[in-house]
Design an enzyme around this catalytic site. Structure first.
Site, PDB file in Angstrom:
ATOM      1  N   LYS A  95       0.495  53.558   0.484  1.00 15.16           N
ATOM      2  CA  LYS A  95       1.607  54.147   1.234  1.00 15.16           C
ATOM      3  C   LYS A  95       1.738  53.416   2.571  1.00 15.16           C
ATOM      4  CE  LYS A  95       3.306  58.727   2.694  1.00 15.16           C
ATOM      5  NZ  LYS A  95       3.000  60.169   2.727  1.00 15.16           N
ATOM      6  N   SER A 152       6.564  63.220   0.871  1.00 13.17           N
ATOM      7  CA  SER A 152       6.973  61.935   1.401  1.00 13.17           C
ATOM      8  C   SER A 152       6.378  60.722   0.702  1.00 13.17           C
ATOM      9  CB  SER A 152       6.614  61.874   2.887  1.00 13.17           C
ATOM     10  OG  SER A 152       5.210  61.916   3.049  1.00 13.17           O
ATOM     11  N   SER A 177       2.812  66.245   0.537  1.00 14.00           N
ATOM     12  CA  SER A 177       3.390  64.917   0.285  1.00 14.00           C
ATOM     13  C   SER A 177       2.720  64.085  -0.790  1.00 14.00           C
ATOM     14  CB  SER A 177       3.417  64.105   1.572  1.00 14.00           C
ATOM     15  OG  SER A 177       4.545  64.457   2.313  1.00 14.00           O
TER      16      SER A 177
HETATM   17  N1  GLN Z   1       7.516  67.898   3.132  1.00  9.81           N
HETATM   18  C1  GLN Z   1       6.647  68.246   4.232  1.00  9.81           C
HETATM   19  C2  GLN Z   1       7.283  67.840   5.531  1.00  9.81           C
HETATM   20  O1  GLN Z   1       8.376  67.442   5.495  1.00  9.81           O
HETATM   21  C3  GLN Z   1       5.317  67.619   4.045  1.00  9.81           C
HETATM   22  C4  GLN Z   1       5.252  66.218   4.442  1.00  9.81           C
HETATM   23  C5  GLN Z   1       3.896  65.623   4.249  1.00  9.81           C
HETATM   24  O2  GLN Z   1       3.037  66.218   3.600  1.00  9.81           O
HETATM   25  N2  GLN Z   1       3.697  64.485   4.868  1.00  9.81           N
HETATM   26  O3  GLN Z   1       6.706  67.930   6.566  1.00  9.81           O
END
Ligand code: GLN
Length: 491
Positions: free
Chosen positions: A76, A151, A175
């Site tokens: 990532k 994400s 994410s």
């Molecule tokens: N979808 C969540 C957010 O927008 C989690 C994001 C993540 O785990 N990095 O914060």
């Protein structure tokens, strides 16, 4: 070859059935054939093939460094690797090169893994669909009109489309797990403190964890076993990370082991609206399976359920506003040419950050401001302790908790992009795990009528990764996802 698991590749490399160069080339060809899925921010073929070549030389001499020596692992693009740019899919860091390697990168490199492409994400990991990337919109391999989740959407689509056998993601509120469920793969968030975050660009430091994304539970354990461990460079790294190392090979629970396992089912909202039929069906399938194995199944209810989204979005934005203050136009990345310092700060941040990142910085700054600090931030901290306490309470009587990973299967690109609240709702099932610091894993459990995968989430007590993997492997053996449609498809 590309539909095999990392564990199978590892064995074949060991036996000399194929080389790391052949393997890596096959994945690069696949990634190129799937280029319209827009999974990678960078895929430097010559660097990657060079790493594979070095691996082959070691294997030939009998100096294999680890079971992942020669196996590609996609990364990532918010995890620092000195040899690549670390962009966080943000215009702010478009050309940023880290002067050091993240601990997980050091570990993978010394294990001989082939550090593969850099995968797309929501800018600074803020989002649930990867649509917040400043560079590209990643598509779901099961239906390119849909999002891969987020994400870590690039990592999930890369593994799900068989363009990489393994990937690293990061998980602050879901994410790793939510995109894994959307792309039909296994995604695992370790216990907070299990994997060093040194070199992970910080979003919300009290929640962030790095974890594995893979085709199988066994591969997930293998990758975790190589990246975990106590690290003095991360003050939140836990001594138990060394004391209870993850077993690299998973022994699924036998029928005898499963009998009497105490499993809590947490589907409170599942009876109400907002949940797809297919997700409810997966819950029933899971429940029937558990009962058939002789597990002791109880329905549990969380008193804090309706508060977890507000708690998370107060704490995560507060921490993000503080963490992202380092991007000031002076020290990192983008600098706007201005004649005075104040304008330089303002213009650099205005030009460098996208709308969701700005929204979170504003929200976070607000909840931390004097006058509101007690009402929001402090209250959220207290409520968070209650979430953790609730998990401890649950696990006094239970071995595992199961629940759907996401209320829906993959949604359409653009469907929620203009509605942040709807987007935040898609984290409903995943964020309490981060608030509690417990480990959890998402694995595929069937498909809906559109051929989109459904994910089921299993949560275990702190540092019980081994039992989590063993349990998940038993579930997996009865719910293998049919990937035959994917192997032959190009995009
Ligand atoms: N979808 C969540 C957010 O927008 C989690 C994001 C993540 O785990 N990095 O914060």
């Amino acid at each position: 070859m590309i539909d095999r698991t990392a564990t199978q590749h590892s064995q074949s490399l060991e036996k000399g059935e194929y080389t790391s160069q052949e393997l890596t080339r096959a994945y690069l060809d696949r990634a190129n054939a799937c280029s319209s899925l827009e999974m990678f921010n960078a895929l430097d073929e010559s660097r990657i093939m060079d790493a594979a070549k070095k691996s082959d030389e070691r294997i030939k001499k009998g100096n294999r460094l680890s079971p992942l020596d020669g196996v590609p692992v996609a990364i990532k693009d918010n995890i620092c690797d000195r040899e690549e740019k670390t962009t966080c899919s943000s215009n702010f860091l478009k050309d940023y090169r880290s002067p050091y390697d993240a601990t997980v990168i050091e570990k993978l490199r010394s294990a001989g893994a082939v550090l593969y492409g850099r995968t797309n994400l929501d800018e600074f990991a803020m989002g649930s669909s990867t649509e917040n990337s400043a560079f590209r919109t990643t598509r779901n391999p099961f239906d390119p009109a849909r999002v891969p989740g987020g994400s870590s959407g690039g990592s999930a689509a890369a593994v799900g489309s068989l363009s990489a056998p393994l990937a690293l993601g990061s998980d602050t509120g879901g994410s790793i797990r939510q995109p894994a469920s959307f792309c039909g793969i296994v995604g695992m968030k370790p216990t907070y403190g299990k994997v060093s975050r040194y070199g992970l660009v910080a979003f919300a430091s009290s929640l962030d964890q790095i974890g594995p994304m893979s085709l199988s539970v066994e591969d997930s354990a293998l990758l975790l076993s190589l990246i975990e461990g106590k690290d003095t460079r991360d003050s939140t790294s836990h001594p138990y990370a060394d004391k209870y190392p993850t077993a690299a090979t998973v022994k699924p629970y036998s029928g005898k082991d499963l009998k009497g396992k105490k499993v809590g089912i947490l589907f409170p909202e599942a009876k109400s609206e907002g949940f797809d039929e297919s997700v409810l069906k997966a819950c029933t399938d899971m429940r029937n399976w558990l009962e058939k194995q002789g597990c002791v199944v109880t329905e549990i209810e969380s008193k804090l359920w309706k508060y977890v989204i507000p708690i998370y979005y107060i704490l995560a934005t507060a921490e993000a506003s503080s963490n992202l203050s380092r991007f000031d136009g002076i020290r990192y990345g983008r600098r706007s040419q201005q004649s005075n310092l104040q304008d330089l700060y303002v213009r650099s941040r205005t030009e460098g950050f996208g709308p969701e990142v700005k929204r979170r910085i504003l929200l976070g700054t607000f909840v931390l401001s004097s006058g509101y600090f007690d009402a929001y931030y402090n209250s959220a901290q207290k409520a968070r302790r209650m979430v953790r306490a609730e998990y401890l309470q649950f696990f006094k009587d239970l071995d595992f908790i199961v629940q759907p990973t996401s209320p829906t299967t993959a949604f359409k690109i653009g469907e929620k992009a203009e509605n942040p609240i709807a987007m935040y709702q898609s984290d409903l099932m995943t964020i309490s795990v981060n608030l509690g610091g417990v480990p959890a894993l998402s694995l595929p459990m069937g498909m809906d009528s559109d051929g989109l995968p459904v994910g089921m989430q299993i949560t275990a007590p702190h540092f019980e990764e081994d039992s989590l993997f063993r349990f998940a492997a038993s579930v997996e053996s009865d719910f293998k996802l049919d990937r035959s449609g994917i192997v032959t498809k190009t995009y």
